[in-house]
Design a protein around this motif. Structure first.
Motif, PDB file in Angstrom:
ATOM      1  N   UNK A 127       0.819  -1.235  -0.095  1.00 55.40           N
ATOM      2  CA  UNK A 127       0.017  -0.011  -0.138  1.00 55.40           C
ATOM      3  C   UNK A 127       0.797   1.327  -0.045  1.00 55.40           C
ATOM      4  N   UNK A 128       0.716   2.112  -1.161  1.00 56.68           N
ATOM      5  CA  UNK A 128       1.457   3.416  -1.023  1.00 56.68           C
ATOM      6  C   UNK A 128       0.768   4.602  -0.515  1.00 56.68           C
ATOM      7  N   UNK A 129       1.147   4.854   0.687  1.00 59.32           N
ATOM      8  CA  UNK A 129       0.425   6.217   1.184  1.00 59.32           C
ATOM      9  C   UNK A 129       1.493   6.992   1.628  1.00 59.32           C
ATOM     10  N   UNK A 130       2.595   7.007   0.539  1.00 56.48           N
ATOM     11  CA  UNK A 130       3.732   7.840   0.758  1.00 56.48           C
ATOM     12  C   UNK A 130       3.815   9.061   0.021  1.00 56.48           C
ATOM     13  N   UNK A 131       2.593   9.821  -0.167  1.00 57.91           N
ATOM     14  CA  UNK A 131       2.487  11.273  -0.425  1.00 57.91           C
ATOM     15  C   UNK A 131       2.435  11.499  -1.842  1.00 57.91           C
ATOM     16  N   UNK A 132       2.474  12.966  -2.029  1.00 56.22           N
ATOM     17  CA  UNK A 132       2.217  13.357  -3.463  1.00 56.22           C
ATOM     18  C   UNK A 132       3.446  12.942  -4.516  1.00 56.22           C
ATOM     19  N   UNK A 133       4.884  12.781  -3.801  1.00 54.63           N
ATOM     20  CA  UNK A 133       6.092  12.094  -4.442  1.00 54.63           C
ATOM     21  C   UNK A 133       6.252  10.726  -4.384  1.00 54.63           C
ATOM     22  N   UNK A 134       5.157  10.035  -4.290  1.00 51.43           N
ATOM     23  CA  UNK A 134       4.981   8.612  -3.809  1.00 51.43           C
ATOM     24  C   UNK A 134       6.001   7.717  -4.937  1.00 51.43           C
ATOM     25  N   UNK A 135       7.042   7.098  -4.091  1.00 50.42           N
ATOM     26  CA  UNK A 135       7.909   6.318  -4.804  1.00 50.42           C
ATOM     27  C   UNK A 135       7.270   4.927  -5.264  1.00 50.42           C
ATOM     28  N   UNK A 136       6.125   4.450  -4.468  1.00 47.48           N
ATOM     29  CA  UNK A 136       5.457   3.445  -5.180  1.00 47.48           C
ATOM     30  C   UNK A 136       4.784   3.754  -6.292  1.00 47.48           C
ATOM     31  N   UNK A 137       4.229   4.986  -6.428  1.00 53.29           N
ATOM     32  CA  UNK A 137       3.341   5.465  -7.670  1.00 53.29           C
ATOM     33  C   UNK A 137       4.691   5.546  -8.904  1.00 53.29           C
ATOM     34  N   UNK A 138       5.692   5.816  -8.602  1.00 51.96           N
ATOM     35  CA  UNK A 138       6.730   6.075  -9.635  1.00 51.96           C
ATOM     36  C   UNK A 138       7.009   4.634  -9.987  1.00 51.96           C
ATOM     37  N   UNK A 139       7.065   3.832  -9.052  1.00 51.35           N
ATOM     38  CA  UNK A 139       7.269   2.095  -9.573  1.00 51.35           C
ATOM     39  C   UNK A 139       6.225   1.668 -10.168  1.00 51.35           C
ATOM     40  N   UNK A 140       4.941   1.972  -9.736  1.00 49.26           N
ATOM     41  CA  UNK A 140       3.747   1.323 -10.377  1.00 49.26           C
ATOM     42  C   UNK A 140       3.470   2.016 -11.841  1.00 49.26           C
ATOM     43  N   UNK A 141       3.642   3.241 -11.822  1.00 52.65           N
ATOM     44  CA  UNK A 141       3.223   4.056 -12.982  1.00 52.65           C
ATOM     45  C   UNK A 141       4.401   4.985 -13.425  1.00 52.65           C
ATOM     46  N   UNK A 142       5.573   4.361 -13.950  1.00 51.82           N
ATOM     47  CA  UNK A 142       6.877   5.003 -14.220  1.00 51.82           C
ATOM     48  C   UNK A 142       6.361   6.265 -15.266  1.00 51.82           C
ATOM     49  N   UNK A 143       5.456   6.189 -16.125  1.00 48.91           N
ATOM     50  CA  UNK A 143       5.012   7.121 -17.139  1.00 48.91           C
ATOM     51  C   UNK A 143       4.366   8.326 -16.448  1.00 48.91           C
ATOM     52  N   UNK A 144       3.943   8.220 -15.588  1.00 51.97           N
ATOM     53  CA  UNK A 144       3.042   9.326 -14.608  1.00 51.97           C
ATOM     54  C   UNK A 144       4.149  10.243 -14.123  1.00 51.97           C
ATOM     55  N   UNK A 145       4.029  11.557 -14.545  1.00 55.70           N
ATOM     56  CA  UNK A 145       4.951  12.585 -14.080  1.00 55.70           C
ATOM     57  C   UNK A 145       4.243  13.775 -13.334  1.00 55.70           C
ATOM     58  N   UNK A 146       4.818  14.404 -12.090  1.00 58.11           N
ATOM     59  CA  UNK A 146       4.385  15.614 -11.365  1.00 58.11           C
ATOM     60  C   UNK A 146       5.258  16.528 -12.344  1.00 58.11           C
ATOM     61  N   UNK A 147       4.483  17.751 -12.104  1.00 56.26           N
ATOM     62  CA  UNK A 147       5.053  19.059 -12.760  1.00 56.26           C
ATOM     63  C   UNK A 147       4.894  19.989 -11.688  1.00 56.26           C
ATOM     64  N   UNK A 148       5.568  21.249 -11.650  1.00 53.79           N
ATOM     65  CA  UNK A 148       5.418  22.435 -10.841  1.00 53.79           C
ATOM     66  C   UNK A 148       4.162  23.211 -11.382  1.00 53.79           C
ATOM     67  N   UNK A 149       3.236  23.368 -10.558  1.00 57.24           N
ATOM     68  CA  UNK A 149       2.130  24.325 -11.160  1.00 57.24           C
ATOM     69  C   UNK A 149       2.258  25.609 -11.355  1.00 57.24           C
TER      70      UNK A 149
END
Length: 440
Positions: A159-181
């Motif tokens: 379970x990835x509850x590791x916040x907006x800069x989630x390491x688990x999200x990066x692992x599971x969905x490597x194409x998903x990128x955050x950007x500065x708003x």
């Protein structure tokens, strides 16, 4: 990746990464399931901001057994005494007010919320100083490696509850990128006495809007006064801010020189602020991966704090995930089916939230296209009415316990649960919301 099937009667091994409000809620919910063997990890060396806690949040704090540990709850008896106003930030004009009975709410310091939740977790249960370095998936399960050189696993569910800069999200969905708003938030708490001399301060929560930014003010129950703002910062300036960096008054006040006198005096009152760079990302089509990874909280919906309800959303995630595991376990179905059910309930909800954000953009385009152009104050007032009208208030009335019941009733009779759309939920909840509009 296909896991080896579990032997009947064996426990499900679950790892929770991250122990903010969502992670703690997941821990509390999962510790109640006797068939779950739970481990929890956080990269912080110790567990240590103000948040909006509305009706959704109080409902889940009750379910978690933590509400009575928070004095704002015991003093208010679970009711509400604070409404929310929307005002024109440059003139001070009242645009709309939400009936307090329509969306009971309060605000509390985050450390109080954290303390109340931790009171429901066994001492020393959470393993600290565990920054995740690697996730390895194999047929035998998920194994974790931490930066301190230790490892854990294999686990049946991560379970990835590791916040907006989630390491688990990066692992599971490597194409998903955050950007500065392109925006930063400034936040602070000061004594109410520091602003007592300022005239025309609303004695309720208030959003003060201009064309591109807003200021939030709120006199809290404990004698403190909260100020939370947004400001535009150029893209090249993004690297100068970090999460919760202390800044002085002179870095803040110049952003709000176009606001009315009341707001300018409020902004000038604090000597120190916390600055937060605002990052966001596109909506995920799914919040699960490979039948054994699930995201919750900010990891699953990087909305950059758009609705001030991050804790409520995370609590809803934790509730549905635990319910889905219990539901499928009772029916001797695999974990992957629990995650499918979790995703079916939560992904449409987040899709609806992103649709609201997209609607904000549409409103701007429509207002910009009006000819002749609207006067500045008319523009601000109309955009605020459109963005924060009754059609969006369902967010704060959404009761996931009712939604969960509705989904499982369909599933129990063999119906396709995907047929239950978010629109149906929104229509049901919207009936109980009232907004008092104030004509210009």
């Amino acid at each position: 990746m296909t896991f080896q099937p579990q032997a009947q009667g064996t426990k499900i091994k679950v790892a929770v990464i991250g122990t903010g409000p969502g992670g703690l809620a997941a821990i509390i919910n999962l510790l109640r399931l006797p068939f779950v063997e739970l481990s929890a990890y956080d990269q912080a060396s110790e567990l240590r901001e103000v948040g909006a806690y509305n009706e959704n949040t109080w409902r889940h704090l009750n379910l978690l057994g933590a509400a009575d540990a928070i004095e704002q709850y015991t003093k208010r008896g679970g009711g509400s005494k604070i409404d929310t106003e929307q005002r024109n930030g440059t003139t001070g004009e009242l645009i709309s007010r939400m009936d307090p009975e329509a969306a009971p709410r309060s605000r509390i310091e985050r450390y109080k919320l954290q303390r109340a939740l931790l009171g429901q977790v066994p001492p020393d249960f959470i393993q600290l100083s565990k920054k995740l370095a690697e996730i390895i998936e194999s047929p035998k399960g998920i194994e974790l490696t931490f930066q301190d050189g230790t490892g854990a696993g294999p686990f049946d569910l991560l379970l990835g509850a590791d916040g907006i800069r989630s390491v688990i999200r990066q692992h599971a969905f490597p194409e998903h990128k955050l950007s500065y708003t392109g925006k930063v938030a400034y936040r602070t708490l000061i004594p109410q006495s520091a602003v007592a001399h300022i005239p025309n301060i609303p004695q309720s929560a208030c959003f003060w809007h201009t064309r591109n930014t807003h200021v939030y003010t709120d006199p809290l129950d404990n004698g403190s006064f909260e100020i939370a703002t947004r400001a535009d910062e150029p893209e090249e300036e993004a690297s100068k801010v970090s999460w919760g960096q202390k800044v002085k008054k002179n870095q803040v006040v110049h952003h709000y020189s176009n606001y009315c006198e009341t707001v300018r005096q409020v902004i000038a009152a604090p000597d120190e602020w916390l600055e937060f760079a605002m990052f966001g990302g596109p909506s995920l089509e799914s919040v699960i991966s490979n039948g054994h990874i699930a995201l919750l909280g900010d990891a699953s919906h990087p909305l950059s704090g758009a609705f001030g309800s991050g804790a409520a959303f995370a609590f809803e995630d934790a509730y549905v995930l635990a319910q889905a595991l219990s539901y499928t376990h009772q029916r001797q179905k695999p974990i992957s089916q629990a995650l499918v059910l979790y995703d079916a309930v939560r992904s449409p909800h987040y899709k609806g939230l992103y649709e609201i954000l997209n609607g904000f953009g549409v409103n701007v385009k429509e207002l910009d296209a009006i000819s002749p152009p609207l006067e500045e104050q008319d523009y601000i007032n109309e955009r605020t009415r459109r963005n924060w009208g009754a059609e969006n208030r369902w967010i704060y009335k959404y009761d996931v316990t009712k939604v969960w019941k509705e989904y499982t009733e369909l599933a129990d009779v063999g119906e396709d649960i995907s047929a239950l759309t978010l629109k149906r939920n929104k229509e049901a909840e919207k009936k109980s919301v009232q907004v008092i509009s104030v004509e210009a």
